[in-house]
Design an enzyme around this catalytic site. Sequence first.
Site, PDB file in Angstrom:
ATOM      1  N   ALA A   1       0.798  -1.233   0.000  1.00 40.81           N
ATOM      2  CA  ALA A   1       0.000   0.000   0.000  1.00 40.81           C
ATOM      3  C   ALA A   1       0.837   1.294   0.000  1.00 40.81           C
ATOM      4  CB  ALA A   1      -0.983  -0.026   1.172  1.00 40.81           C
TER       5      ALA A   1
ATOM      6  N   ARG B   1      -5.715  -0.394  -8.456  1.00 42.28           N
ATOM      7  CA  ARG B   1      -5.968  -1.303  -7.329  1.00 42.28           C
ATOM      8  C   ARG B   1      -6.898  -0.595  -6.333  1.00 42.28           C
ATOM      9  NH1 ARG B   1      -1.215  -4.733  -5.102  1.00 42.28           N
ATOM     10  NH2 ARG B   1      -2.979  -6.151  -4.796  1.00 42.28           N
TER      11      ARG B   1
ATOM     12  N   ASP C   1      -3.719  -2.476   4.279  1.00 40.79           N
ATOM     13  CA  ASP C   1      -3.977  -1.765   3.021  1.00 40.79           C
ATOM     14  C   ASP C   1      -5.001  -0.660   3.205  1.00 40.79           C
ATOM     15  OD1 ASP C   1      -2.852  -4.506   2.235  1.00 40.79           O
ATOM     16  OD2 ASP C   1      -2.571  -3.201   0.501  1.00 40.79           O
TER      17      ASP C   1
ATOM     18  N   ASN D   1      -6.172  -6.270   4.945  1.00 39.31           N
ATOM     19  CA  ASN D   1      -4.779  -6.605   4.626  1.00 39.31           C
ATOM     20  C   ASN D   1      -4.801  -7.864   3.760  1.00 39.31           C
ATOM     21  OD1 ASN D   1      -1.909  -6.113   4.912  1.00 39.31           O
ATOM     22  ND2 ASN D   1      -1.840  -7.966   6.151  1.00 39.31           N
ATOM     23  N   LYS D   2      -3.638  -8.266   3.338  1.00 41.39           N
ATOM     24  CA  LYS D   2      -3.529  -9.431   2.444  1.00 41.39           C
ATOM     25  C   LYS D   2      -4.393 -10.593   2.912  1.00 41.39           C
ATOM     26  CE  LYS D   2      -1.796  -9.744  -0.665  1.00 41.39           C
ATOM     27  NZ  LYS D   2      -2.634  -9.404  -1.836  1.00 41.39           N
TER      28      LYS D   2
HETATM   29  O1  MRU Z   1      -1.222  -7.347  -2.998  1.00 44.99           O
HETATM   30  P1  MRU Z   1      -0.064  -6.681  -2.327  1.00 44.99           P
HETATM   31  O2  MRU Z   1       1.201  -7.464  -2.412  1.00 44.99           O
HETATM   32  O3  MRU Z   1       0.104  -5.246  -2.740  1.00 44.99           O
HETATM   33  O4  MRU Z   1      -0.510  -6.676  -0.787  1.00 44.99           O
HETATM   34  C1  MRU Z   1       0.335  -6.106   0.164  1.00 44.99           C
HETATM   35  C2  MRU Z   1      -0.162  -6.248   1.538  1.00 44.99           C
HETATM   36  O5  MRU Z   1      -1.221  -6.760   1.797  1.00 44.99           O
HETATM   37  C3  MRU Z   1       0.662  -5.654   2.612  1.00 44.99           C
HETATM   38  O6  MRU Z   1       0.531  -6.375   3.796  1.00 44.99           O
HETATM   39  C4  MRU Z   1       0.149  -4.227   2.847  1.00 44.99           C
HETATM   40  O7  MRU Z   1       0.152  -3.486   1.677  1.00 44.99           O
HETATM   41  C5  MRU Z   1       0.940  -3.533   3.860  1.00 44.99           C
HETATM   42  S1  MRU Z   1       2.509  -3.108   3.178  1.00 44.99           S
HETATM   43  C6  MRU Z   1       3.409  -2.251   4.084  1.00 44.99           C
END
Ligand code: MRU
Length: 345
Positions: free
Chosen positions: A46, A87, A233, A243-244
């Site tokens: 993010a 995104r 995120d 989050n992921k």
């Molecule tokens: O799909 P991505 O790889 O962009 O997802 C990233 C994540 O979910 C991270 O945990 C989140 O962005 C925090 S990053 C500091």
Amino acid sequence: MKAIEWLGDRVKVLDQTKLPIKEAYLELSRYQDIASAILELKIRGAPAIGVAVGYGLALGALKIKTGTPDNFRRELKAVSRALAATRPTARNLFRALERMERVAEKGEDVERIKQALINEAIAIHNEEAEATLKLSKLGAELLKDGSTILTHCNTGPLATAGYGTALGVIRQAFEHGKKLKVFATETRPLLQGARITAWELKQLKIPFTLITDSMAGYFMSKGEVDCVIVGADRIALNGDTANKLGTYTLAVLAKEHAIPFYVAAPLTTIDPALASGDEIPIEQRSPDEVTHIQGVAIAPAGIEAANPAFDVTPNKYITAIITEGGIIREPYGEGIKKYFREVIT
Ligand code: MRU
């Protein structure tokens, strides 16, 4: 480990899809290239996405030919829309674009507006990097010497174009002499944990063990995990956190095992306009990312597969949210409003 570097008229980025096999850099000079790089996860995480769209908008502005401010602003809106469409979940993306658009609204000299946009993009990058360092220092206090920490996805320098969020907290505690061990989840389907977190932890010389996502419960049940720390995120006003994908599962497991569950994120990840996590838009990605690994099919052709990229962890599972403003605990709404007022403009 520079994820993103501004080179005056183009941006140099480390292609995160090639890691850990290759350290390949790309030089992007068109906003369309930045948009594709974000869509394809060459730039990801993010805070890093926020930084990238700031530069993307500046690149788009540089290519606009008109000297008429109104026309310039109209063309720039189209650039902003294209970057915004990449995104949907990362709040940092929209916050950076809103900030850039505010700058574009001021002034009547197009050349000066272009320069102001470049300056703003650089400021966004610097501030995001400072915020992640600061929150990492604050969060490091929470990690006990000798503890084992489980983290998910990738939240280090490459995901933040700065110091890191969850991984930044671990890194600070480690660099200040705490003996730590890390469990890094591989993070299916795109393996950000196995490919990128493992690569970063190895470079940082922080002891770690790579596990598949489904091993987390096993290690928690054996008493081998002292705390979980993840990035975010988008965080709603009540503390619910997107989050992921897989973060929610980890949070529920952590509660069952009475393990503290921390979220680390800069304030730019918080969206105070959303009352709860139900309102957070969740990106749905191509099923091909589930049926294939690095282009190789691992499932029969023609089947159905789901691929939500994020899930939402309700606030009741979160022990604390670590930001550069301070560590926020229940009731999250009050803490979030306070730090938002004090730290972010
Ligand atoms: O799909 P991505 O790889 O962009 O997802 C990233 C994540 O979910 C991270 O945990 C989140 O962005 C925090 S990053 C500091």
